[in-house]
Design a protein around this motif. Structure first.
Motif, short mmCIF file in Angstrom:
data_model
loop_
_atom_site.label_atom_id
_atom_site.label_comp_id
_atom_site.label_asym_id
_atom_site.label_seq_id
_atom_site.Cartn_x
_atom_site.Cartn_y
_atom_site.Cartn_z
N LEU A 155 0.85 -1.19 0.00
CA LEU A 155 0.00 0.00 0.00
C LEU A 155 0.89 1.24 0.00
O LEU A 155 1.76 1.38 0.85
CB LEU A 155 -0.88 0.01 1.25
CG LEU A 155 -1.68 1.29 1.52
CD1 LEU A 155 -2.69 1.54 0.41
CD2 LEU A 155 -2.38 1.20 2.88
N VAL A 156 0.69 2.12 -0.97
CA VAL A 156 1.44 3.36 -1.09
C VAL A 156 0.61 4.51 -0.54
O VAL A 156 -0.57 4.65 -0.88
CB VAL A 156 1.81 3.62 -2.56
CG1 VAL A 156 2.35 5.04 -2.75
CG2 VAL A 156 2.82 2.60 -3.06
N ILE A 157 1.24 5.35 0.29
CA ILE A 157 0.58 6.53 0.84
C ILE A 157 1.29 7.76 0.27
O ILE A 157 2.47 7.98 0.53
CB ILE A 157 0.61 6.57 2.38
CG1 ILE A 157 0.08 5.25 2.96
CG2 ILE A 157 -0.19 7.75 2.90
CD1 ILE A 157 -1.36 4.95 2.59
N GLU A 158 0.58 8.56 -0.51
CA GLU A 158 1.17 9.68 -1.25
C GLU A 158 0.30 10.92 -1.16
O GLU A 158 -0.88 10.85 -0.83
CB GLU A 158 1.35 9.30 -2.72
CG GLU A 158 2.64 8.56 -3.04
CD GLU A 158 3.84 9.50 -3.17
OE1 GLU A 158 3.64 10.72 -3.04
OE2 GLU A 158 4.95 9.01 -3.41
N ASP A 159 0.92 12.06 -1.53
CA ASP A 159 0.16 13.32 -1.58
C ASP A 159 0.29 14.01 -2.93
O ASP A 159 -0.43 14.97 -3.18
CB ASP A 159 0.65 14.27 -0.49
CG ASP A 159 2.02 14.86 -0.82
OD1 ASP A 159 2.12 16.09 -0.97
OD2 ASP A 159 2.98 14.09 -0.94
N ALA A 160 1.21 13.55 -3.78
CA ALA A 160 1.53 14.28 -5.01
C ALA A 160 1.31 13.41 -6.25
O ALA A 160 1.46 12.19 -6.21
CB ALA A 160 2.99 14.75 -4.97
N PRO A 161 0.97 14.05 -7.38
CA PRO A 161 0.70 13.30 -8.62
C PRO A 161 1.85 12.39 -9.06
O PRO A 161 1.61 11.26 -9.49
CB PRO A 161 0.44 14.41 -9.64
CG PRO A 161 -0.09 15.55 -8.84
CD PRO A 161 0.67 15.50 -7.54
N SER A 162 3.09 12.86 -8.97
CA SER A 162 4.22 12.03 -9.44
C SER A 162 4.36 10.78 -8.59
O SER A 162 4.66 9.70 -9.10
CB SER A 162 5.52 12.83 -9.41
OG SER A 162 5.85 13.23 -8.09
N GLY A 163 4.12 10.90 -7.28
CA GLY A 163 4.21 9.74 -6.40
C GLY A 163 3.07 8.77 -6.62
O GLY A 163 3.26 7.55 -6.59
N VAL A 164 1.86 9.31 -6.84
CA VAL A 164 0.71 8.47 -7.12
C VAL A 164 0.96 7.67 -8.40
O VAL A 164 0.72 6.45 -8.44
CB VAL A 164 -0.57 9.31 -7.25
CG1 VAL A 164 -1.73 8.47 -7.79
CG2 VAL A 164 -0.94 9.94 -5.90
N LEU A 165 1.45 8.33 -9.42
CA LEU A 165 1.73 7.64 -10.69
C LEU A 165 2.81 6.59 -10.51
O LEU A 165 2.73 5.49 -11.08
CB LEU A 165 2.15 8.67 -11.74
CG LEU A 165 2.33 8.15 -13.18
CD1 LEU A 165 1.08 7.44 -13.66
CD2 LEU A 165 2.67 9.32 -14.10
N SER A 166 3.82 6.89 -9.71
CA SER A 166 4.89 5.94 -9.44
C SER A 166 4.34 4.67 -8.81
O SER A 166 4.66 3.55 -9.22
CB SER A 166 5.93 6.58 -8.53
OG SER A 166 6.94 5.67 -8.17
N GLY A 167 3.50 4.84 -7.78
CA GLY A 167 2.91 3.68 -7.11
C GLY A 167 1.98 2.89 -8.01
O GLY A 167 2.00 1.64 -8.00
N ARG A 168 1.18 3.58 -8.81
CA ARG A 168 0.28 2.88 -9.74
C ARG A 168 1.07 2.09 -10.79
O ARG A 168 0.72 0.95 -11.10
CB ARG A 168 -0.64 3.91 -10.44
CG ARG A 168 -1.72 4.51 -9.56
CD ARG A 168 -2.74 3.46 -9.12
NE ARG A 168 -3.39 2.83 -10.26
CZ ARG A 168 -4.60 3.16 -10.72
NH1 ARG A 168 -5.28 4.13 -10.13
NH2 ARG A 168 -5.14 2.51 -11.73
#
Length: 216
Positions: free
Chosen positions: A163-176
């Protein structure tokens, strides 16, 4: 079965740092303002670019005539000084959540450097986990999936069990892109791509704990 203190088989949570566990917005804005003024640039414009690009890309956009190595060295100097003298705060619920998670069940994946993360965590009293993937750990940063995949590899975990916990678009995309479940926190509206959205880390904390322990 009592799941308190236990870890669901293969379940791990991977936290971004700045904006997710540590509130560093004012620090980042101050560092970039000082950097911009040093080069005679508009601080507000530089910060707008820096929010959506990595440092080398920022330099190429706002100071194309400058040596990027010199620009990066100046930025690192300012960031290191900020770690030593700046005021930092952990987001509400961060300390309690990290203390409640079973040892070895969580790690950090950050675009920053380990020594700065350790400095900020020391200032805020947060524990540092064994698994910490920083900018020096990888040749490709977020939004590449490489940082999160490396963290999973270090745990010996499957991406679909992370499970990835993120706040920013680049991090969300990285986890996805890494094939992981991604939850967004600390934003009034969902970041594109998140599987679940929470307005704060504190709101997400019970659900994060349940994911890891299998209590949900």
């Amino acid at each position: 079965m009592d799941t308190a203190g236990a870890t669901a088989r293969g379940k791990h949570v991977l936290f971004d740092v700045d904006g997710t566990l540590i509130d560093a917005v004012d620090n980042q804005r101050r560092v970039w303002r000082t950097w911009a003024e040093r080069y005679g640039l508009d601080p507000d414009e530089v910060y707008r670019v820096a929010l959506r690009t990595r440092p080398l890309e920022t330099f190429a956009s706002v100071a194309p005539d400058r040596d990027p190595r010199e620009c990066l060295a100046a930025l690192h100097e300012l960031e290191d000084e900020d770690v030593r003298s700046g005021v930092y705060g952990a987001f509400a619920g961060a300390a309690e959540l990290l203390s409640a998670l079973p040892p070895g069940s969580w790690g950090l994946v950050t675009s920053n450097y380990e020594h700065r993360v350790r400095g900020r965590f020391a200032r805020t009293g947060l524990p540092v986990p064994e698994v910490l993937v920083d900018a020096a750990s990888v040749t490709e940063g977020k939004p590449s999936p490489v940082p999160y995949l490396l963290a999973a590899e270090r745990f010996g975990a499957l991406p679909q069990d992370c499970l990835v916990i993120e706040d920013a678009p680049s991090g969300v995309l990285s986890g996805r892109r890494a094939g992981m479940t991604v939850w967004g926190v600390n934003a009034p509206a969902p970041v594109d791509g998140v599987h679940r959205h929470f307005t704060s880390l504190k709101e997400a904390a019970p659900e994060i704990l349940a994911f890891v322990t299998g209590a949900g």
